[in-house]
Design an enzyme around this catalytic site. Structure first.
Site, PDB file in Angstrom:
ATOM      1  N   HIS A  93      -2.656 -11.006  -5.431  1.00  0.00           N
ATOM      2  CA  HIS A  93      -1.530 -10.826  -4.712  1.00  0.00           C
ATOM      3  C   HIS A  93      -0.619  -9.775  -5.722  1.00  0.00           C
ATOM      4  CE1 HIS A  93       2.594 -11.031  -2.982  1.00  0.00           C
ATOM      5  NE2 HIS A  93       2.059 -11.545  -1.730  1.00  0.00           N
ATOM      6  N   GLU A 142      -1.654  -5.295   1.746  1.00  0.00           N
ATOM      7  CA  GLU A 142      -0.434  -5.429   1.472  1.00  0.00           C
ATOM      8  C   GLU A 142       0.211  -4.444   0.817  1.00  0.00           C
ATOM      9  OE1 GLU A 142       0.812 -10.065   2.405  1.00  0.00           O
ATOM     10  OE2 GLU A 142       0.173  -9.598   0.146  1.00  0.00           O
TER      11      GLU A 142
END
Ligand code: PGA
Length: 215
Positions: A93, A142
């Site tokens: 992430h 993302e």
């Protein structure tokens, strides 16, 4: 089948989670079309696991995993520990790449350890320069400019990124970054296999609205 991943990040208390799970467990939707993966903070995994174990196509995920195996690594949570609770793990992430300085080597070790423990891996990439390991099962695109900012990129830009990912293979490609109950429908096309949701996943009513949009 669409993936819908709830990344609770460092949010929610035990009491809030108990209320959340009551709302979620009582929500009826067509679970044959959506795999929901709830990713709570580590201390709450057991509580959430108990609440979802009877629900069809609802799984538990970890938000990260240690690049190390068992040993003298204070504070690290290994894949071997996670596998007792979860089926999935998020790796790479952007918040971890940025705040915890995780490198591509760390991420590869996280993937190796996760696969050894039969965890399914969700690899987050920020752009086409982030490495797509062959050990990743699901790829989450993302863009940093959209994470937690309320910025909604155009669908065409997301699909254009997908077309640039030569290492994607046939793996599921999901999108994350400010997905909410208003924007999710505009991204719900067959080329996008699901969504990784942060902020809008910590309010059960919002998360349920997103589920309903995908039915
Ligand atoms: P956001 O987070 O939905 O709050 O933008 C997404 C993510 O960080 O995975």
């Amino acid at each position: 089948m669409k993936y819908l991943i709830a990344n609770w990040k460092s949010e929610l208390t035990l009491t809030q989670i108990e209320t959340y799970m009551q709302v979620f467990s009582n929500t009826k939707y067509d679970s044959s079309k959506i795999s929901v993966i709830v990713c709570p903070p580590f201390p709450y995994m057991q509580t959430v696991k108990k609440s979802v174990s009877h629900l069809k196509n609802v799984f538990l995920g970890a938000q990260t995993v240690s690049p190390f195996n068992r040993g003298p690594y204070t504070g690290e949570v290994t894949a071997e520990m996670i596998k007792d609770f979860a089926e999935y793990v998020i790796v790479g992430h952007s918040e971890r790449r940025n705040i915890k300085n995780e490198t591509e080597a760390d991420i590869e070790n996280q993937l190796i350890n996760s696969k050894k423990c039969n965890l399914k891996t969700i690899l987050c990439i920020r752009n086409e320069r982030d490495k797509i390991s062959e050990l990743a099962d699901v790829i989450a695109y993302e863009p940093e400019s959209a994470i937690g900012t309320g910025v909604h990129p155009k669908l065409i830009d997301i699909l254009s990124m997908k077309s640039k990912l030569v290492d994607l293979g046939g793996r599921p490609f999901i999108y994350g970054g400010s997905v909410d109950k208003s924007s999710v429908s505009s991204y719900n096309v067959k080329e996008v296999d699901g969504f990784l949701v942060g902020k809008s996943s910590i309010y059960p009513e919002d998360f349920v609205s997103i589920i309903r949009s995908l039915e």
